[in-house]
Design a protein around this motif. Structure first.
Motif, PDB file in Angstrom:
ATOM      1  N   VAL A  82       6.880   6.901  -1.966  1.00 20.74           N
ATOM      2  CA  VAL A  82       7.517   8.131  -1.484  1.00 20.74           C
ATOM      3  C   VAL A  82       9.019   7.955  -1.541  1.00 20.74           C
ATOM      4  CG1 VAL A  82       7.750   9.745   0.452  1.00 20.74           C
ATOM      5  CG2 VAL A  82       5.587   8.512   0.105  1.00 20.74           C
ATOM      6  N   SER A  83       9.708   8.895  -2.170  1.00 18.54           N
ATOM      7  CA  SER A  83      11.170   8.872  -2.215  1.00 18.54           C
ATOM      8  C   SER A  83      11.722  10.017  -1.384  1.00 18.54           C
ATOM      9  CB  SER A  83      11.672   9.002  -3.657  1.00 18.54           C
ATOM     10  OG  SER A  83      13.083   9.166  -3.681  1.00 18.54           O
ATOM     11  N   PHE A  84      12.815   9.738  -0.673  1.00 15.21           N
ATOM     12  CA  PHE A  84      13.495  10.773   0.107  1.00 15.21           C
ATOM     13  C   PHE A  84      14.730  11.299  -0.625  1.00 15.21           C
ATOM     14  CE2 PHE A  84      11.397   8.119   3.371  1.00 15.21           C
ATOM     15  CZ  PHE A  84      10.618   9.099   3.988  1.00 15.21           C
ATOM     16  N   ALA A  85      14.837  11.021  -1.917  1.00 15.11           N
ATOM     17  CA  ALA A  85      16.026  11.406  -2.685  1.00 15.11           C
ATOM     18  C   ALA A  85      16.167  12.918  -2.770  1.00 15.11           C
ATOM     19  CB  ALA A  85      15.962  10.804  -4.088  1.00 15.11           C
ATOM     20  N   GLY A  86      17.407  13.369  -2.802  1.00 18.47           N
ATOM     21  CA  GLY A  86      17.676  14.800  -2.945  1.00 18.47           C
ATOM     22  C   GLY A  86      17.653  15.266  -4.380  1.00 18.47           C
ATOM     23  N   THR A  87      17.615  14.323  -5.326  1.00 25.70           N
ATOM     24  CA  THR A  87      17.507  14.659  -6.745  1.00 25.70           C
ATOM     25  C   THR A  87      16.434  13.775  -7.367  1.00 25.70           C
ATOM     26  OG1 THR A  87      19.171  13.026  -7.400  1.00 25.70           O
ATOM     27  CG2 THR A  87      19.957  15.255  -6.904  1.00 25.70           C
ATOM     28  N   GLU A  88      15.925  14.210  -8.496  1.00 23.48           N
ATOM     29  CA  GLU A  88      14.886  13.435  -9.180  1.00 23.48           C
ATOM     30  C   GLU A  88      15.563  12.342 -10.005  1.00 23.48           C
ATOM     31  OE1 GLU A  88      10.823  14.350 -11.768  1.00 23.48           O
ATOM     32  OE2 GLU A  88      12.175  15.966 -11.214  1.00 23.48           O
TER      33      GLU A  88
ATOM     34  N   ASP B  35       0.822  -1.221   0.000  1.00 21.16           N
ATOM     35  CA  ASP B  35       0.000   0.000   0.000  1.00 21.16           C
ATOM     36  C   ASP B  35       0.848   1.260   0.000  1.00 21.16           C
ATOM     37  OD1 ASP B  35      -2.904  -1.019   0.391  1.00 21.16           O
ATOM     38  OD2 ASP B  35      -1.726  -2.160   1.841  1.00 21.16           O
ATOM     39  N   VAL B  36       1.912   1.273   0.821  1.00 23.76           N
ATOM     40  CA  VAL B  36       2.793   2.443   0.894  1.00 23.76           C
ATOM     41  C   VAL B  36       4.236   1.967   0.875  1.00 23.76           C
ATOM     42  CG1 VAL B  36       3.446   4.507   2.192  1.00 23.76           C
ATOM     43  CG2 VAL B  36       1.079   3.693   2.281  1.00 23.76           C
ATOM     44  N   LEU B  37       5.049   2.576   0.015  1.00 20.94           N
ATOM     45  CA  LEU B  37       6.465   2.244  -0.070  1.00 20.94           C
ATOM     46  C   LEU B  37       7.296   3.511   0.098  1.00 20.94           C
ATOM     47  CD1 LEU B  37       8.785   0.190  -0.829  1.00 20.94           C
ATOM     48  CD2 LEU B  37       8.531   1.048  -3.175  1.00 20.94           C
ATOM     49  N   PHE B  38       8.244   3.475   1.063  1.00 20.49           N
ATOM     50  CA  PHE B  38       9.206   4.559   1.233  1.00 20.49           C
ATOM     51  C   PHE B  38      10.549   4.089   0.691  1.00 20.49           C
ATOM     52  CE2 PHE B  38       6.194   5.171   4.778  1.00 20.49           C
ATOM     53  CZ  PHE B  38       5.775   6.475   4.516  1.00 20.49           C
ATOM     54  N   MET B  39      11.255   4.959  -0.033  1.00 18.78           N
ATOM     55  CA  MET B  39      12.582   4.640  -0.569  1.00 18.78           C
ATOM     56  C   MET B  39      13.598   5.613   0.003  1.00 18.78           C
ATOM     57  SD  MET B  39      11.738   3.694  -4.563  1.00 18.78           S
ATOM     58  CE  MET B  39      10.705   5.127  -4.893  1.00 18.78           C
ATOM     59  N   TYR B  40      14.565   5.076   0.762  1.00 19.99           N
ATOM     60  CA  TYR B  40      15.554   5.904   1.456  1.00 19.99           C
ATOM     61  C   TYR B  40      16.967   5.475   1.066  1.00 19.99           C
ATOM     62  CZ  TYR B  40      18.278   7.771   5.394  1.00 19.99           C
ATOM     63  OH  TYR B  40      19.223   8.406   6.183  1.00 19.99           O
ATOM     64  N   ASN B  41      17.712   6.378   0.453  1.00 15.38           N
ATOM     65  CA  ASN B  41      19.098   6.121   0.038  1.00 15.38           C
ATOM     66  C   ASN B  41      19.222   4.935  -0.911  1.00 15.38           C
ATOM     67  OD1 ASN B  41      20.304   8.274   1.301  1.00 15.38           O
ATOM     68  ND2 ASN B  41      20.896   7.155   3.140  1.00 15.38           N
TER      69      ASN B  41
END
Length: 506
Positions: A279-285, A249-255
């Motif tokens: 949801v991505s926590f990336a600093g760039t697209e 249902d929800v996926l977070f992507m970190y580093n």
């Protein structure tokens, strides 16, 4: 940010209401406070699981150590305590686990100032590496022979130790293996054997060799283990299958950037489209963030508070040195906000975690405030992990039988990390692209390295553009003639082929 907070929180609550699945996909996390925060987030949102994935995997070694010692962890090494070093495909001076530490240790025992002897180093490898170029004895071996080399080395050491031998295939470097085994046996307890293979069976045999030589506790330490690689290939594959089924249902992507780094990136991107909210926590697209529903950019590490335990019992603190340059927010602060946790910010959480966990590990300071101040000033807090009784329990016979025996002919591909580019997550830094490779001296471009003899037999000249197909991937690139590459072998670096990283990388 206000809109993202409101919508993501609603998505999380909706997932919990239907007993849905929430997943945090992260690269290896060495921060104990971040792991504690993940646990509190999961308590607030049941159905949350953390999946650790590393672009360059050490999952085979972790699995082998769990089978051998009951600990799914990487050992730490003391190359400065080793009189004899044997490496099979591990470029430990450039990109294997912790090369900065390894290089400093290695150099200490390669100097003759004030002593008459130096360490002896045997390297078996398919392509010329920084480590191999420093070896006293270097042997060219096709990558498919690594398992056979390790099995043959085990048998040579086992015969000297009076232990039972295992099944082993033939190799083209039997003389080198015999010399290495004799040197190792003559330096029992002051030697080390390492291997760059991600095959757990091969790593079980490596553990067996180091056990026969009595190296654990001297040059190899499984108690004071490294936390730098914790990824699981099996759990990552299970997550992709779970995503593809529409169950997440929800996926977070970190580093992480699996739309670029995952072996089957197309399958990951297709599965990502079936996730309810990503949801991505990336600093760039980047390649993965551009596929997500939300990008909630994390602070740069120089703008962040954090802590780390890179090695068991060694803790450190990271303080921000500049104010945030853009409208970013630390990933941990976002999780605190979305879970409605009772903390002012992540710094408050770290302080509470250190009070609850690290403060009790010491007895010299009577107040937590004094302990925190001292730790912050020194930047490091160390404890001594209790030494365990690590009895080797690996099944070397089963490991040997499962190792795929090398073919005697046919072309093989070596995929490696460059010293400067690594896995490509900093590929948009033109200074790194300009940095000449320490072996080939080439900068900017990627290439297929091959031995001059093999290239001549194929009719290739330096700079010829060729196309190499492996599995379902086809890559085009120039030929680079590199003495030291094994015959019937082509080598290419990862970290290139970026499509959404920025002007320099693209």
């Amino acid at each position: 940010w206000a809109t993202a907070d409101k919508e993501i929180k609603a998505k999380l609550e909706a997932a919990v209401a239907k007993n849905g699945k929430i997943r945090i996909l992260t690269a290896t996390v060495v921060s104990p406070s971040t792991k504690a925060l993940f646990a509190e987030f999961a308590a607030k949102y049941p159905g949350t699981e953390v999946v650790t994935y590393d672009a360059v995997s050490f999952a085979g070694t972790l699995k082998a150590n769990e089978q051998s010692f009951g600990k799914a962890a990487l050992p730490t090494y003391r190359f400065d305590n080793a009189d004899v070093i044997v490496s099979v495909g591990a470029d430990f001076l450039s990109n294997w686990i912790n090369p900065t530490e390894h290089a400093r240790q290695y150099a200490a025992n390669r100097k003759l100032f004030g002593k008459k002897t130096m360490s002896r180093h045997y390297q078996f490898e398919a392509t010329l590496s920084v480590t191999g170029s420093n070896a006293d004895h270097r042997y060219k071996v096709k990558p498919g022979q690594y398992g056979s080399v390790v099995a043959a080395l085990y048998n040579k050491v086992a015969s000297l130790a009076g232990a039972t031998s295992i099944s082993a295939g033939n190799t083209s470097v039997d003389d080198g293996i015999s010399k290495a085994a004799r040197d190792l046996w003559n330096s029992k307890g002051r030697s080390v054997v390492v291997c760059g293979s991600n095959d757990s069976a091969v790593q079980v045999l490596i553990n067996g060799i180091n056990t026969l030589l009595g190296n654990y506790g001297s040059t190899v330490n499984i108690d004071m283990h490294s936390n730098l690689r914790q990824g699981s290939d099996e759990k990552m594959a299970a997550l992709v299958a779970e995503m593809a089924s529409g169950a997440v249902d929800v996926l977070f992507m970190y580093n992480v950037n699996p739309a670029y780094t995952y072996p089957d990136a197309a399958a990951f991107k297709a599965a990502l489209k079936k996730v309810g909210t990503s949801v991505s926590f990336a600093g760039t697209e980047d390649e993965s963030a551009s596929e997500a529903n939300y990008i909630c950019p994390d602070h740069h590490y120089l703008e962040s508070w954090n802590d780390a335990e890179p090695v068991k019992g060694m803790f450190s603190l990271g303080q921000p040195v500049i104010r945030p340059l853009f409208k970013t927010r630390q990933m941990q602060d976002s999780l605190i906000q979305w879970a409605g946790l009772p903390y002012q910010d992540y710094l408050t959480f770290i302080q509470g975690n250190w009070n609850k966990s690290m403060y009790g590990m010491q007895t010299g300071i009577s107040s937590y405030d004094a302990f925190w101040t001292k730790s912050l000033q020194e930047g490091v807090f160390e404890t001594a992990p209790a030494a365990g009784v690590n009895v080797f329990a690996g099944d070397v016979a089963a490991a040997a039988s499962s190792i795929v025996k090398s073919k005697t002919d046919g072309l093989e591909l070596v995929i490696y990390e460059k010293t400067g580019i690594g896995n490509g997550n900093q590929a948009n830094n033109p200074w790194l692209q300009e940095l000449p490779d320490p072996v080939s001296k080439v900068c900017w471009d990627n290439y297929f390295a091959m031995s001059p003899a093999f290239a001549k037999a194929q009719g290739f000249s330096q700079g010829n553009v060729i196309e190499v197909k492996a599995g379902n991937k086809t890559v085009k690139g120039p030929v680079y003639l590199q003495p030291g590459v094994a015959d019937q072998t082509i080598a290419i670096a990862i970290g290139y082929g970026r499509t959404k990283a920025g002007k320099a990388a693209d």
